[in-house]
Design a protein around this motif. Structure first.
Motif, PDB file in Angstrom:
ATOM      1  N   LEU A 100       0.851  -1.180   0.000  1.00 43.40           N
ATOM      2  CA  LEU A 100       0.000   0.000   0.000  1.00 43.40           C
ATOM      3  C   LEU A 100       0.891   1.235   0.000  1.00 43.40           C
ATOM      4  CD1 LEU A 100      -2.728  -1.098   2.553  1.00 43.40           C
ATOM      5  CD2 LEU A 100      -2.775  -1.241   0.068  1.00 43.40           C
ATOM      6  N   LEU A 101       0.791   2.025  -1.060  1.00 42.00           N
ATOM      7  CA  LEU A 101       1.719   3.123  -1.302  1.00 42.00           C
ATOM      8  C   LEU A 101       0.972   4.456  -1.401  1.00 42.00           C
ATOM      9  CD1 LEU A 101       3.750   1.364  -4.144  1.00 42.00           C
ATOM     10  CD2 LEU A 101       4.294   1.378  -1.703  1.00 42.00           C
ATOM     11  N   GLY A 102       1.690   5.526  -1.131  1.00 42.26           N
ATOM     12  CA  GLY A 102       1.162   6.874  -1.303  1.00 42.26           C
ATOM     13  C   GLY A 102       2.249   7.779  -1.845  1.00 42.26           C
ATOM     14  N   LYS A 103       1.912   9.025  -2.056  1.00 41.49           N
ATOM     15  CA  LYS A 103       2.898   9.996  -2.529  1.00 41.49           C
ATOM     16  C   LYS A 103       3.980  10.193  -1.453  1.00 41.49           C
ATOM     17  CE  LYS A 103       1.940  11.864  -6.619  1.00 41.49           C
ATOM     18  NZ  LYS A 103       2.933  11.883  -7.714  1.00 41.49           N
ATOM     19  N   PRO A 104       5.241  10.363  -1.850  1.00 37.08           N
ATOM     20  CA  PRO A 104       6.301  10.632  -0.869  1.00 37.08           C
ATOM     21  C   PRO A 104       5.994  11.885  -0.058  1.00 37.08           C
ATOM     22  CG  PRO A 104       7.241  10.102  -3.016  1.00 37.08           C
ATOM     23  CD  PRO A 104       5.763  10.262  -3.228  1.00 37.08           C
ATOM     24  N   ILE A 105       6.327  11.818   1.243  1.00 35.92           N
ATOM     25  CA  ILE A 105       6.103  12.981   2.118  1.00 35.92           C
ATOM     26  C   ILE A 105       7.430  13.629   2.514  1.00 35.92           C
ATOM     27  CG2 ILE A 105       3.931  12.088   2.997  1.00 35.92           C
ATOM     28  CD1 ILE A 105       5.423  11.151   5.493  1.00 35.92           C
ATOM     29  N   GLY A 106       8.543  13.087   2.014  1.00 34.99           N
ATOM     30  CA  GLY A 106       9.833  13.719   2.253  1.00 34.99           C
ATOM     31  C   GLY A 106      10.531  13.306   3.532  1.00 34.99           C
ATOM     32  N   ARG A 107       9.947  12.369   4.271  1.00 28.81           N
ATOM     33  CA  ARG A 107      10.586  11.886   5.507  1.00 28.81           C
ATOM     34  C   ARG A 107      10.115  10.452   5.758  1.00 28.81           C
ATOM     35  NH1 ARG A 107       6.208  14.855   6.851  1.00 28.81           N
ATOM     36  NH2 ARG A 107       4.736  13.946   8.352  1.00 28.81           N
ATOM     37  N   ALA A 108      10.926   9.714   6.502  1.00 24.50           N
ATOM     38  CA  ALA A 108      10.580   8.331   6.817  1.00 24.50           C
ATOM     39  C   ALA A 108       9.382   8.297   7.753  1.00 24.50           C
ATOM     40  CB  ALA A 108      11.769   7.621   7.452  1.00 24.50           C
ATOM     41  N   ALA A 109       8.554   7.277   7.597  1.00 22.45           N
ATOM     42  CA  ALA A 109       7.361   7.126   8.428  1.00 22.45           C
ATOM     43  C   ALA A 109       7.203   5.650   8.793  1.00 22.45           C
ATOM     44  CB  ALA A 109       6.123   7.622   7.674  1.00 22.45           C
ATOM     45  N   PRO A 110       6.470   5.354   9.862  1.00 18.16           N
ATOM     46  CA  PRO A 110       6.245   3.949  10.232  1.00 18.16           C
ATOM     47  C   PRO A 110       5.540   3.185   9.113  1.00 18.16           C
ATOM     48  CG  PRO A 110       5.611   5.417  12.026  1.00 18.16           C
ATOM     49  CD  PRO A 110       5.861   6.289  10.834  1.00 18.16           C
ATOM     50  N   VAL A 111       5.790   1.882   9.071  1.00 19.51           N
ATOM     51  CA  VAL A 111       5.178   1.003   8.069  1.00 19.51           C
ATOM     52  C   VAL A 111       4.383  -0.075   8.803  1.00 19.51           C
ATOM     53  CG1 VAL A 111       5.570  -0.549   6.132  1.00 19.51           C
ATOM     54  CG2 VAL A 111       7.106   1.408   6.496  1.00 19.51           C
ATOM     55  N   VAL A 160       1.813  -5.378  12.964  1.00 17.52           N
ATOM     56  CA  VAL A 160       2.689  -4.570  13.797  1.00 17.52           C
ATOM     57  C   VAL A 160       3.055  -3.311  13.029  1.00 17.52           C
ATOM     58  CG1 VAL A 160       4.763  -5.769  12.986  1.00 17.52           C
ATOM     59  CG2 VAL A 160       4.818  -4.578  15.165  1.00 17.52           C
ATOM     60  N   VAL A 161       3.115  -2.191  13.731  1.00 17.92           N
ATOM     61  CA  VAL A 161       3.570  -0.941  13.133  1.00 17.92           C
ATOM     62  C   VAL A 161       5.059  -0.808  13.424  1.00 17.92           C
ATOM     63  CG1 VAL A 161       3.318   1.566  13.100  1.00 17.92           C
ATOM     64  CG2 VAL A 161       1.293   0.112  13.392  1.00 17.92           C
ATOM     65  N   VAL A 162       5.849  -0.721  12.365  1.00 17.56           N
ATOM     66  CA  VAL A 162       7.308  -0.773  12.482  1.00 17.56           C
ATOM     67  C   VAL A 162       7.891   0.623  12.284  1.00 17.56           C
ATOM     68  CG1 VAL A 162       9.408  -1.867  11.633  1.00 17.56           C
ATOM     69  CG2 VAL A 162       7.245  -3.126  11.587  1.00 17.56           C
ATOM     70  N   ALA A 163       8.704   1.052  13.226  1.00 15.82           N
ATOM     71  CA  ALA A 163       9.347   2.365  13.135  1.00 15.82           C
ATOM     72  C   ALA A 163      10.441   2.338  12.065  1.00 15.82           C
ATOM     73  CB  ALA A 163       9.956   2.742  14.483  1.00 15.82           C
ATOM     74  N   PRO A 164      10.747   3.489  11.467  1.00 17.26           N
ATOM     75  CA  PRO A 164      11.778   3.532  10.420  1.00 17.26           C
ATOM     76  C   PRO A 164      13.117   2.953  10.864  1.00 17.26           C
ATOM     77  CG  PRO A 164      10.533   5.580  10.426  1.00 17.26           C
ATOM     78  CD  PRO A 164      10.072   4.798  11.614  1.00 17.26           C
ATOM     79  N   ASP A 165      13.529   3.201  12.119  1.00 17.99           N
ATOM     80  CA  ASP A 165      14.814   2.679  12.581  1.00 17.99           C
ATOM     81  C   ASP A 165      14.851   1.159  12.534  1.00 17.99           C
ATOM     82  OD1 ASP A 165      15.974   5.117  12.965  1.00 17.99           O
ATOM     83  OD2 ASP A 165      15.591   5.207  15.132  1.00 17.99           O
ATOM     84  N   GLU A 166      13.732   0.533  12.839  1.00 14.94           N
ATOM     85  CA  GLU A 166      13.701  -0.927  12.800  1.00 14.94           C
ATOM     86  C   GLU A 166      13.762  -1.440  11.367  1.00 14.94           C
ATOM     87  OE1 GLU A 166      11.037  -4.633  14.596  1.00 14.94           O
ATOM     88  OE2 GLU A 166      10.624  -2.564  15.217  1.00 14.94           O
ATOM     89  N   VAL A 167      13.103  -0.734  10.445  1.00 13.47           N
ATOM     90  CA  VAL A 167      13.187  -1.124   9.034  1.00 13.47           C
ATOM     91  C   VAL A 167      14.628  -0.986   8.545  1.00 13.47           C
ATOM     92  CG1 VAL A 167      12.345  -0.666   6.698  1.00 13.47           C
ATOM     93  CG2 VAL A 167      10.798  -0.410   8.650  1.00 13.47           C
ATOM     94  N   ARG A 168      15.282   0.087   8.951  1.00 11.48           N
ATOM     95  CA  ARG A 168      16.694   0.253   8.571  1.00 11.48           C
ATOM     96  C   ARG A 168      17.538  -0.883   9.130  1.00 11.48           C
ATOM     97  NH1 ARG A 168      15.539   5.776  10.621  1.00 11.48           N
ATOM     98  NH2 ARG A 168      14.989   7.085   8.823  1.00 11.48           N
ATOM     99  N   ALA A 169      17.299  -1.249  10.397  1.00 12.75           N
ATOM    100  CA  ALA A 169      18.080  -2.311  11.036  1.00 12.75           C
ATOM    101  C   ALA A 169      17.888  -3.648  10.336  1.00 12.75           C
ATOM    102  CB  ALA A 169      17.694  -2.428  12.511  1.00 12.75           C
TER     103      ALA A 169
END
Length: 705
Positions: free
Chosen positions: A388-399, A444-453
């Motif tokens: 599920l995608l949307g327009k970029p908002i210019g900053r990382a967000a939870p997934v 689960v809602v995953v924070a950007p730092d966890e996605v990076r990790a």
């Protein structure tokens, strides 16, 4: 007695209306709900209940196959009270099917089905142009007349769709038919006047089945289409909505959205496909739902962007990043896209795939990823996710990560059919994205730092168990400090949040599958006459990090290529089924052979990686869980050399690796000592109880200090 005059219980009402008993209880709380029939206990008058249910429209996400938009629960009850239709009634006359060979000539039968689809579409959806075809039908002619008539049918369909110039093609499937005479073609047109209401959809299903797998031709399964639509229809389905599919296949996604949103929105449909023949089919399917689609063979997103984008693009690994970017670029500012991707797209290691995932995450363009059950596509074990995608908002967000692989059921007998999602499953998946609290093990809602990790993995199963996430240095220290109260640990201090540098296994090891099935079977059959026979290591022989092959069968070494022979320090990993067992090859096992169901890892850079440390790393429960989650392609797991090679491994210097191994050995020794004491205590308990109970020993009355 008339069905509508009978009385029914609350359970009967729930069954006929396709709802829970709790829902009926709620209905009965309404002031205008029919009261029980006098003297009947708690039974209800069915006719009165149906009349009341006529005022209750079935929500779109609760509809079942065959129900039209706007249907009420009263309509559903009436339908279920009707006698089941006879299975031998076919909306397509057998006399029409019998003409296939005479019309096809040397053309494939699918071209004949395509012709019938064109005729069924005109007959059932455009009566004026159907009359044009019948008026254009000569009483007699030759093969040339027949081919001219076939071209006219195709042109009439294109005119009906409003795109005569875009779709007209001399290579349309019906024009490839090669009838030797005119009469069979004339009969096909005449008999098509008798096509039943379900003929178009039945013919389309036949066409899809017979073209399946050819040149990537697949149809999106109905329950997958409904799930994708359900994930988006919570947004922007009122007012004017531009819905777009840049790879429309047979129009099934757009048709499902149109059916679901009818009456709630003014929907303008944009369908695109590079092949005119497939685009024509998509156009016919959409027109059959009442839509007036804009069709295109080149990239033509809606002016101002799509409010809703639904697509099942080609699964070509090289093109997946392009499709994801293209879908996002086609959205309106408030638009949302549901894009079907194979499991592997969420963790593929190629530079383009990784960079695309990183870009989408860092720009906040990924809202959710939903893993669906495997084997939902007929003839394929592939598993898919909805991005599920949307327009970029210019900053990382939870997934939001949703693992719905456990839902669904096999559609065929003995669990051999493709998997389908029931309406309740679809409602569960859609509801979890808007729920106030995630459901453990499911979403689960995953924070950007966890996605990076996790190396920008967008593979939902990896995130369901939060113990797999790398802890901060302070959290790790606190956890270990608490454990030292019950176990002596080797000395340690706080490290860094970044951890050790990471490397992919393929850059550190040569990874090879075991001996292929035929060679290993042949080698074992010739072991009794071999000049030199060696044991074959099977998955069952991998125990506690070592090879225990006392019952291993022998194989003729000379019949197997040298590259398959094991060497000291090789690490073995089970690749199929119950994956996870690992073992290291000792000198006494050098020269043995690995079974087909094993992977062999041979360290190619010993200055960077100690094989014993590799074994210890792969033996971790969390690492095995991550590998297993990346290996699910169907109902079972199968680990490829590529998937294992893609695994990212934190890598300390070799000197630190050996210190780590020594520290782990100290912990193992302490565990072994505790195990021995525990075994002694249990044996003591058994003996003490037995001897006290039979009186061979007695207590001396002194209380223990």
């Amino acid at each position: 007695m008339n069905d509508f005059a009978r009385t029914v219980s609350q359970a009967d009402v729930a069954r006929l209306a396709g709802v829970t008993r709790a829902a009926v209880t709620q209905w009965r709380g309404h002031d205008d709900f029919p009261p029980p029939v006098s003297g009947s206990g708690d039974r209800l008058h069915l006719g009165e209940v149906i009349g009341w249910l006529d005022g209750r429209r079935i929500p779109a996400n609760r509809q079942v196959p065959g129900e039209s938009v706007g249907a009420t629960y009263g309509d559903r009850v009436r339908q279920r009270l009707r006698p089941a239709p006879r299975a031998d009634i076919d909306p397509i006359p057998q006399s029409l099917r019998a003409l296939a060979s005479d019309v096809c000539g040397d053309a494939p039968r699918t071209d004949f089905l395509y012709l019938l689809l064109c005729l069924a579409f005109l007959r059932l959806n455009d009566q004026d142009r159907w009359m044009q075809v019948t008026r254009h039908l000569p009483a007699a002619g030759d093969a040339g007349t027949a081919r001219k008539l076939l071209r006219f049918v195709v042109a009439t369909v294109d005119a009906s769709l409003g795109h005569p110039d875009l779709l007209s093609s001399s290579d349309a499937p019906p024009t490839r038919l090669r009838p030797r005479t005119f009469e069979p073609v004339r009969k096909v047109v005449v008999l098509s006047a008798n096509l039943g209401p379900g003929a178009y959809h039945q013919l389309l299903a036949e066409y899809v089945r017979e073209t399946r797998g050819r040149d990537g031709v697949i149809s999106t399964p109905t329950s997958v289409a409904r799930a994708m639509v359900a994930l988006l229809t919570g947004r922007t389905v009122r007012g004017e909505v531009a819905v777009y599919d840049p790879f429309a296949r047979f129009g099934e996604l757009l048709a499902e959205f149109t059916r679901t949103s009818a009456g709630e929105a003014v929907v303008q449909v944009y369908a695109e496909h590079p092949h005119p023949a497939d685009l024509r089919l998509a156009g016919m399917s959409l027109a059959a739902t009442g839509a007036t689609p804009e069709l295109a063979v080149t990239s033509s997103p809606p002016p101002g962007g799509a409010n809703v984008l639904l697509t099942n693009p080609p699964f070509d690994k090289k093109e997946q990043p392009t499709w994801l970017r293209r879908c996002i670029a086609a959205l309106a500012d408030d638009g949302r896209a549901a894009v079907l991707m194979p499991y592997g797209a969420g963790y593929a290691a190629g530079a383009r795939a990784y960079d695309t995932r990183r870009e989408l995450v860092e720009q906040g363009a990924v809202h959710a990823v939903v893993a669906l059950p495997a084997r939902m596509f007929p003839g394929s074990s592939i598993g898919v996710c909805v991005w599920l995608l949307g327009k970029p908002i210019g900053r990382a967000a939870p997934v939001h990560m949703v693992d719905a692989r456990h839902l669904g059921r096999p559609s065929g007998p003995q669990a051999k059919g493709v998997y389908v999602l029931d309406p309740a499953d679809i409602a569960t998946i859609a509801a979890t994205l808007t729920a106030a609290e995630p459901q453990s093990g499911f979403s689960v809602v995953v924070a950007p730092d966890e996605v990076r990790a996790h190396g920008y993995s967008l593979n939902p199963p990896e995130y369901q168990d939060r113990t797999l996430a790398r802890a901060s240095a302070d959290a790790a220290r606190a956890e270990l400090d608490a454990l030292t109260a019950v176990l002596d640990l080797p000395p340690y201090t706080t490290g860094t949040d970044e951890g050790w540098p990471e490397h992919r296994l393929r850059d550190l090891c040569e990874i090879r599958s075991g001996v292929p099935p035929r060679p290993i079977k042949r080698a074992m059959s010739q072991a009794h006459t071999a000049r030199e026979a060696v044991p074959v290591v099977h998955p069952r022989h991998l125990r506690d990090g070592l090879i225990a092959a006392g019952d291993a069968p022998d194989a003729d070494l000379d019949t197997v290529e040298q590259q398959h022979r094991l060497q000291t320090g090789d690490v073995l990993y089970v690749r199929t089924g119950a994956m996870g067992q690992t073992a290291i090859v000792r000198p006494s096992e050098s020269g043995w052979l690995p079974h087909t169901n094993l992977l062999r890892l041979r360290v190619t850079k010993p200055a960077k990686l100690d094989p014993a440390y590799l074994l210890a790393y792969l033996s971790q429960t969390a690492v095995q869980a991550r590998i297993r989650d990346r290996s699910v392609r169907s109902l079972t797991t199968s680990l490829s050399t590529t998937t294992l090679g893609d695994l990212v491994m934190p890598l300390p210097p070799v000197a630190d690796q050996r210190r780590i191994l020594n520290a782990l050995q100290l912990v193992d020794d302490e565990i072994s000592m505790i195990d021995k004491r525990l075994a002694t205590a249990r044996a003591t308990q058994t003996a003490f109880t037995r001897h006290l109970a039979d009186g061979t020993v007695v207590l001396n009355g002194v209380e223990p200090s």
